[in-house]
Structure formats: C-alpha cells, structure tokens
Scaffold this motif. Structure first.
Motif, mmCIF file in Angstrom:
data_model
loop_
_atom_site.group_PDB
_atom_site.id
_atom_site.type_symbol
_atom_site.label_atom_id
_atom_site.label_comp_id
_atom_site.label_asym_id
_atom_site.label_seq_id
_atom_site.Cartn_x
_atom_site.Cartn_y
_atom_site.Cartn_z
ATOM 1 N N VAL A 102 56.632 13.720 42.185
ATOM 2 C CA VAL A 102 57.415 12.491 42.049
ATOM 3 C C VAL A 102 58.074 12.502 40.676
ATOM 4 C CG1 VAL A 102 56.043 11.091 43.633
ATOM 5 C CG2 VAL A 102 55.374 11.236 41.239
ATOM 6 N N VAL A 103 59.292 12.009 40.630
ATOM 7 C CA VAL A 103 60.033 11.928 39.370
ATOM 8 C C VAL A 103 60.130 10.463 38.978
ATOM 9 C CG1 VAL A 103 62.202 12.390 38.191
ATOM 10 C CG2 VAL A 103 61.346 14.012 39.900
ATOM 11 N N LEU A 104 59.574 10.141 37.812
ATOM 12 C CA LEU A 104 59.598 8.770 37.310
ATOM 13 C C LEU A 104 60.596 8.691 36.160
ATOM 14 C CD1 LEU A 104 55.759 8.013 37.255
ATOM 15 C CD2 LEU A 104 57.410 7.559 39.078
ATOM 16 N N PRO A 105 61.625 7.853 36.291
ATOM 17 C CA PRO A 105 62.627 7.734 35.229
ATOM 18 C C PRO A 105 61.988 7.421 33.878
ATOM 19 C CG PRO A 105 63.327 6.552 37.197
ATOM 20 C CD PRO A 105 61.907 6.973 37.434
ATOM 21 N N GLN A 106 62.463 8.087 32.861
ATOM 22 C CA GLN A 106 61.986 7.913 31.486
ATOM 23 C C GLN A 106 60.561 8.422 31.270
ATOM 24 O OE1 GLN A 106 64.464 6.854 29.569
ATOM 25 N NE2 GLN A 106 65.644 6.507 31.437
ATOM 26 N N SER A 107 59.935 8.957 32.313
ATOM 27 C CA SER A 107 58.549 9.422 32.167
ATOM 28 C C SER A 107 58.401 10.912 32.441
ATOM 29 C CB SER A 107 57.617 8.637 33.095
ATOM 30 O OG SER A 107 57.594 7.271 32.738
ATOM 31 N N GLY A 108 59.050 11.407 33.500
ATOM 32 C CA GLY A 108 58.959 12.824 33.797
ATOM 33 C C GLY A 108 58.597 13.098 35.244
ATOM 34 N N THR A 109 58.209 14.343 35.497
ATOM 35 C CA THR A 109 57.854 14.804 36.846
ATOM 36 C C THR A 109 56.347 14.985 36.929
ATOM 37 O OG1 THR A 109 59.979 15.950 37.068
ATOM 38 C CG2 THR A 109 58.203 16.625 38.555
ATOM 39 N N PHE A 110 55.757 14.444 37.990
ATOM 40 C CA PHE A 110 54.304 14.462 38.138
ATOM 41 C C PHE A 110 53.915 14.993 39.517
ATOM 42 C CE2 PHE A 110 55.445 11.245 35.108
ATOM 43 C CZ PHE A 110 54.485 11.329 34.105
ATOM 44 N N VAL A 111 52.774 15.683 39.565
ATOM 45 C CA VAL A 111 52.239 16.133 40.851
ATOM 46 C C VAL A 111 51.838 14.901 41.652
ATOM 47 C CG1 VAL A 111 50.438 17.464 42.012
ATOM 48 C CG2 VAL A 111 51.401 18.281 39.844
ATOM 49 N N ARG A 112 52.307 14.853 42.876
ATOM 50 C CA ARG A 112 52.027 13.698 43.729
ATOM 51 C C ARG A 112 50.601 13.763 44.261
ATOM 52 N NH1 ARG A 112 52.204 13.031 49.242
ATOM 53 N NH2 ARG A 112 52.728 10.966 50.043
ATOM 54 N N ASP A 113 49.967 12.616 44.376
ATOM 55 C CA ASP A 113 48.650 12.519 45.001
ATOM 56 C C ASP A 113 48.829 11.929 46.399
ATOM 57 O OD1 ASP A 113 45.975 12.673 45.386
ATOM 58 O OD2 ASP A 113 45.422 11.155 43.903
ATOM 59 N N PHE A 114 47.923 12.278 47.300
ATOM 60 C CA PHE A 114 47.937 11.669 48.627
ATOM 61 C C PHE A 114 47.111 10.390 48.586
ATOM 62 C CE2 PHE A 114 49.004 16.037 49.739
ATOM 63 C CZ PHE A 114 50.008 15.846 50.677
ATOM 64 N N SER A 115 47.634 9.345 49.194
ATOM 65 C CA SER A 115 46.912 8.079 49.226
ATOM 66 C C SER A 115 45.756 8.165 50.221
ATOM 67 C CB SER A 115 47.848 6.943 49.638
ATOM 68 O OG SER A 115 48.220 7.078 51.005
ATOM 69 N N ALA A 116 44.820 7.220 50.095
ATOM 70 C CA ALA A 116 43.698 7.165 51.037
ATOM 71 C C ALA A 116 44.206 6.987 52.462
ATOM 72 C CB ALA A 116 42.755 6.023 50.655
ATOM 73 N N GLY A 117 45.266 6.186 52.619
ATOM 74 C CA GLY A 117 45.825 5.967 53.948
ATOM 75 C C GLY A 117 46.401 7.236 54.546
ATOM 76 N N ASP B 154 36.153 8.340 51.027
ATOM 77 C CA ASP B 154 35.954 6.895 51.155
ATOM 78 C C ASP B 154 37.056 6.234 51.967
ATOM 79 O OD1 ASP B 154 33.580 6.809 49.681
ATOM 80 O OD2 ASP B 154 34.676 6.738 47.794
ATOM 81 N N VAL B 155 37.569 6.959 52.969
ATOM 82 C CA VAL B 155 38.535 6.343 53.874
ATOM 83 C C VAL B 155 37.812 6.009 55.166
ATOM 84 C CG1 VAL B 155 40.507 7.525 52.868
ATOM 85 C CG2 VAL B 155 39.317 8.579 54.788
ATOM 86 N N ALA B 156 38.337 5.011 55.874
ATOM 87 C CA ALA B 156 37.656 4.522 57.069
ATOM 88 C C ALA B 156 37.535 5.627 58.104
ATOM 89 C CB ALA B 156 38.430 3.347 57.661
ATOM 90 N N PRO B 157 36.319 5.874 58.611
ATOM 91 C CA PRO B 157 36.165 6.894 59.652
ATOM 92 C C PRO B 157 36.808 6.437 60.945
ATOM 93 C CG PRO B 157 34.129 5.672 59.404
ATOM 94 C CD PRO B 157 35.060 5.184 58.314
ATOM 95 N N VAL B 158 37.266 7.390 61.720
ATOM 96 C CA VAL B 158 37.871 7.052 62.999
ATOM 97 C C VAL B 158 36.784 6.901 64.044
ATOM 98 C CG1 VAL B 158 40.043 8.173 62.466
ATOM 99 C CG2 VAL B 158 38.218 9.494 63.493
ATOM 100 N N GLU B 159 37.137 6.300 65.163
ATOM 101 C CA GLU B 159 36.149 5.989 66.190
ATOM 102 C C GLU B 159 35.457 7.231 66.719
ATOM 103 O OE1 GLU B 159 33.807 3.404 68.152
ATOM 104 O OE2 GLU B 159 35.399 2.915 66.735
ATOM 105 N N GLY B 160 36.223 8.325 66.864
ATOM 106 C CA GLY B 160 35.634 9.545 67.390
ATOM 107 C C GLY B 160 34.519 10.070 66.516
ATOM 108 N N HIS B 161 34.666 9.897 65.192
ATOM 109 C CA HIS B 161 33.619 10.372 64.297
ATOM 110 C C HIS B 161 32.385 9.500 64.410
ATOM 111 C CE1 HIS B 161 31.493 10.774 60.376
ATOM 112 N NE2 HIS B 161 31.680 12.038 60.651
#
Length: 225
Positions: A62-77, A211-218
């Motif tokens: 991700v590129v943040l103006p005035q800050s630089g380029t950062f490795v993106r993280d994946f959200s819990a969702g 720590d993400v919600a488990p799915v029903e199958g699990h």
C-alpha cells in the motif's frame, strides 16, 4: 515506451520483492525503501519503482501519501474468508483424493513426512514449507477437479502467504505437520470421510490461530474428532 531490458528488469524486481513478501522477509507493515531495495537487488531505482507500482495494483503493498510504501497485511476478515473457501474446497478435494491418489505418491509423501519428523520439524522450516506445498498440491491433483484447482491456484500466492505466516506462529509448524499427517493417514487407509474431516480440522485450526471466527464445517469436524 520501456525497452525490453527495462521490462525484464522490472519483472525481475517484482518477482524478487514479491518472493520476499511471501517468505516474510518483508514483514506486514514494513516500510519499503526504493533506495534500499535497489541496493539489495543490485538494480536501478526505476525498475524497483515500476515493481512497487505493480505490487500495489496486485494488492501486496500500500502507498500512503507523505508516508511511503508499506507491505500490506491481510485483515482478519480476509483470512477468515480465505479459510472458509479452502475448508469447503479442500475438504471435498481430500475426500475425493483419498479414493484416487496412487499408492506410489502416498508412499513418497509418507517417506518425506517421516524424514522431517525424525529431523525435528521446528528446525527445518523451509523443508516444512516445501512439504506443505507438495502435500496440498497432491490433494489438488488427485481430486482431479479442474475448477477447484483453478480457483485455488488463482489464490495460490495469498494462500501461500497465510501458510507461511501461520507456520511462523509459535507451535504451529509441529501442529500443522501433525494435522497433515492425519489427512495422509486417512488417505493411506482410503477413508474418504476421515480425510475430509482431518482436512477440515487442519484448515479450521489455521483460522483459530488467527483468532478469526471458525466456520461451521470446522465446528462439526472438531466435535466429531
């Protein structure tokens, strides 16, 4: 118009930076410096700049103006959604693969599992990741469902990143190897339902470790285990 060497240089820089992200050499949230990357890769800043622009388009930085380029993280969702998709597709693939995979392929994989366990999986992280890729690849091939394979391969890099990040969590390398061992054991017994349930537990535990919600199958697989 970029010249052929410039295009090749940009593609090479893209591949090397992306490989670093997938291997967690560049950590989520880490700031990436054009100058440092150029020095590290022994190229000019122009191919690095082009590579970072492509990585941004592909969702890896991700590129943040005035800050630089950062490795993106994946959200819990995002991780939860990926685990849900994998649980649905890979548990089915494991069920089918248990009936179709060749004895020779199972024997080869079993030998590699036993060798890694004897060496101590915690001390052989790279070998574990290679075996992990080989194991899941075997399941995809043996299931012989082109649509499932295409969907999973389209998410290959994201899935690989989650696997590497998950394996880097305390205790997850040994736990993951044991979980995959249960799938392999069920396949060796040609027990399709046990293979599907073991795969559900394996992928569901990845979701739990984030720590993400488990799915029903699990939930169902866990209660049956």
């Amino acid at each position: 118009m970029p010249t052929a060497p410039q295009i090749a240089g940009s593609a090479d820089a893209y591949r090397k930076i992306k490989d670093g992200i997938l291997a967690l050499r560049y950590q989520p949230g880490q700031k990436l410096s054009e100058a440092k990357l150029a020095a590290e890769l022994k190229v000019g800043r122009s191919p690095v700049r082009s590579a970072l622009a492509r990585l941004e388009r592909d969702g890896w930085v991700v590129v943040l103006p005035q800050s630089g380029t950062f490795v993106r993280d994946f959200s819990a969702g995002e991780i939860a959604a990926m685990c849900e998709l994998r649980l649905l597709l890979e548990s089915h693939a494991a069920r089918v693969a248990a009936q179709r995979v060749s004895g020779d392929e199972l024997a080869t994989l079993r030998g590699q599992f036993e060798t890694l366990k004897a060496r101590g999986v915690e001390n052989h992280f790279e070998q574990f990741l290679a075996l992990d890729d080989q194991f899941h690849g075997m399941v995809y091939r043996a299931a012989d469902n082109p649509l499932i394979t295409r969907i999973l391969l389209n998410l290959r890099d994201q899935i690989h990143w989650v696997r590497v990040a998950n394996a880097a969590l305390p205790g997850r390398v040994e736990a993951s190897l044991n979980e995959m061992d249960h799938v392999l054991d069920a396949m060796e017994r040609r027990d399709a339902e046990a293979a599907a349930q073991a795969m559900q537990l394996h992928i569901g535990n990845i979701a739990f470790s984030y720590d993400v919600a488990p799915v029903e199958g699990h939930k169902k697989a866990a209660s049956a285990g």
